[in-house]
Enzyme design. Structure first.
Site, mmCIF file in Angstrom:
data_model
loop_
_atom_site.group_PDB
_atom_site.id
_atom_site.type_symbol
_atom_site.label_atom_id
_atom_site.label_comp_id
_atom_site.label_asym_id
_atom_site.label_seq_id
_atom_site.Cartn_x
_atom_site.Cartn_y
_atom_site.Cartn_z
ATOM 1 N N ASP A 12 -10.760 23.083 -50.452
ATOM 2 C CA ASP A 12 -10.382 24.481 -50.519
ATOM 3 C C ASP A 12 -9.110 24.214 -51.071
ATOM 4 O OD1 ASP A 12 -10.073 22.854 -47.998
ATOM 5 O OD2 ASP A 12 -10.448 24.220 -47.033
ATOM 6 N N LYS A 63 -13.918 17.324 -49.133
ATOM 7 C CA LYS A 63 -14.526 17.394 -48.070
ATOM 8 C C LYS A 63 -14.370 16.644 -46.843
ATOM 9 C CE LYS A 63 -14.034 21.894 -45.965
ATOM 10 N NZ LYS A 63 -12.991 22.743 -46.228
ATOM 11 N N ASP A 106 -13.426 25.521 -64.112
ATOM 12 C CA ASP A 106 -14.087 26.730 -64.193
ATOM 13 C C ASP A 106 -13.374 26.966 -64.095
ATOM 14 O OD1 ASP A 106 -16.695 26.039 -66.093
ATOM 15 O OD2 ASP A 106 -17.245 28.006 -64.712
ATOM 16 N N TYR A 119 -26.436 17.978 -56.533
ATOM 17 C CA TYR A 119 -27.450 18.029 -57.533
ATOM 18 C C TYR A 119 -28.517 17.525 -58.207
ATOM 19 C CZ TYR A 119 -23.536 21.044 -60.805
ATOM 20 O OH TYR A 119 -23.228 22.214 -61.572
ATOM 21 N N ASP A 154 -17.431 20.892 -61.084
ATOM 22 C CA ASP A 154 -17.535 22.015 -61.689
ATOM 23 C C ASP A 154 -17.248 23.172 -60.966
ATOM 24 O OD1 ASP A 154 -20.050 23.306 -63.765
ATOM 25 O OD2 ASP A 154 -20.852 23.727 -61.208
HETATM 26 C C1 IPM Z 1 -21.374 22.931 -67.022
HETATM 27 C C2 IPM Z 1 -22.366 23.276 -66.157
HETATM 28 C C3 IPM Z 1 -24.068 22.732 -65.943
HETATM 29 C C4 IPM Z 1 -23.722 22.396 -64.620
HETATM 30 C C5 IPM Z 1 -24.919 23.566 -65.514
HETATM 31 C C6 IPM Z 1 -25.748 24.523 -66.757
HETATM 32 C C7 IPM Z 1 -25.390 22.798 -65.129
HETATM 33 O O1 IPM Z 1 -22.734 24.790 -65.771
HETATM 34 O O2 IPM Z 1 -21.663 21.424 -67.991
HETATM 35 O O3 IPM Z 1 -20.283 22.736 -65.932
HETATM 36 O O4 IPM Z 1 -23.905 22.436 -63.400
HETATM 37 O O5 IPM Z 1 -23.344 21.329 -64.191
HETATM 38 MN MN MN Z 2 -20.442 24.602 -64.980
#
Ligand code: IPM
Ligand code: MN
Length: 350
Positions: free
Chosen positions: A219, A186, A247, A141, A243
């Site tokens: 993975d 990884k 999700d 990042y 990240d």
């Molecule tokens: C999160 C989001 C952010 C990230 C984006 C919006 C930059 O996806 O907070 O998880 O990738 O950190």
């Molecule tokens: Mn995110």
């Protein structure tokens, strides 16, 4: 207690969910005898439109002066042109980096009333209680980014110190839980991952002999998170893997809209935000789920103000309201409540 909160609503559904969460914060403050001073400022696309910058100085300064920061979400199609040089997301990344918020805590639990929403067999969800500790100010990042003709390069970089501090925090948190940490990397391919493994192994052996450590490749971890989620407790990993895995883990909770997060550093204000994005497709319709942001306020009370009873009161109110059958549109096709109405029910329950 007097709380000075900077509120950065951001883009898309950000303004709706932060307004809803503030309604709950004000109720808690009233109920427990605290006062709240809110300073609202622009971030992301809204800030680009008004000032040309996704994190203008007039936003960063009051954030530094606050006790804690509540953030909605940033981004949207209006600012996503691939050729754009200024992007909403840069505002959020710079805020994290300027404030030194190296750890992002993302708890994932399964509410018993929502088990039917999860596309996994109910028995696999038994006992799921995860805390993902995502490194937040390093890795790909923040590495060097450049173009060389028709080649694009994103550098991934980690130092020993950056790994040590987040692993220590994860291990300390594990002591208050089941004393198990899974470190995800990884290491079969990436040099940064080999450093993660080396540093984690040493820190755990020297400083946390009472906490069990296991290493997983990202993975196969992506697979295990879905096939045996209850086998894990604290998960610590680098920025990008954290990240993506969170999700994925949100599927276990039933909706991305339910999950909160806390971004914290060694000192200074933390940033509290839902893990979901700005959801431009549903923005402005009062249908977004405010629970991720409301639970982020609970994390704020616990982490920034050490107000455990107040944090627990919010979490219990959310749980009671879900038990009572109240649902936002992401959780139910019929009879769903709007953002405001859901927040109102939760506030009233406190
Ligand atoms: C999160 C989001 C952010 C990230 C984006 C919006 C930059 O996806 O907070 O998880 O990738 O950190
Ligand atoms: Mn995110």
């Amino acid at each position: 207690m007097h709380m000075r909160i900077a509120v950065l609503p951001g883009d898309g559904i950000g303004p709706e969910v932060t307004a809803a969460a503030l309604q709950v914060l004000e109720r808690v403050a009233q109920r427990f005898g605290h006062s709240v001073d809110v300073h609202e400022a622009l971030i992301g696309g809204a800030a680009i439109d008004a000032t040309g910058s996704p994190l203008p100085d007039e936003t960063l300064a009051p954030c530094r002066d606050s006790d804690a920061i509540l953030l909605g979400a940033v981004g949207g199609p209006k600012w996503s042109d691939p050729g754009a040089t200024v992007r909403p997301e840069q505002g959020l990344l710079r805020l994290r980096s300027e404030l030194g918020l190296f750890a992002n805590l993302r708890p994932v639990t399964v509410h018993p009333a929502l088990v039917d929403l999860v596309p996994l067999k109910a028995e696999r969800l038994q006992g799921v209680d995860l805390l993902v500790v995502r490194e937040l100010t390093g890795g790909i990042y923040f590495g060097e980014k450049r173009r060389e003709g028709d080649v694009a390069i994103d550098g991934c970089r980690y130092s020993v110190l950056e790994i040590e501090r987040v692993v220590r925090l994860a291990a300390q948190l594990a002591r208050g839980r089941t004393r198990r940490v899974t470190q995800v990397d990884k290491a079969n391919v990436l040099e940064t991952s080999r450093l993660w493994r080396e540093v984690t192994t040493r820190v755990m052996r020297e400083e946390f002999p009472d906490v069990a450590i296991e290493h997983q490749l990202v993975d196969s971890m992506a697979m295990h998170l879905i096939s045996k989620p209850s086998a894990f407790d604290v998960i610590v990993t680098e920025n990008l893997f954290g990240d993506i895995l969170t999700d994925e883990a949100a599927v276990l909770a039933g909706s991305l809209g339910l999950l909160p997060s806390a971004s914290i550093g060694a000192s200074g204000p933390g940033v509290y935000e839902p893990i979901h994005g700005s959801a431009p497709d549903i923005a402005g319709r009062n249908i977004a789920n405010p629970i991720g942001t409301i639970l982020s306020v609970a994390m704020m009370l616990r982490w920034s103000f050490k107000l455990e009873a107040e944090a627990a009161a919010i979490e219990k109110a959310v749980s009671d309201v879900l038990h009572s059958g109240a649902r936002t549109a992401d959780l139910s096709r019929e009879n769903s409540l709007g953002t405001d109405a859901m927040a109102g029910l939760i506030a009233a329950q406190i």
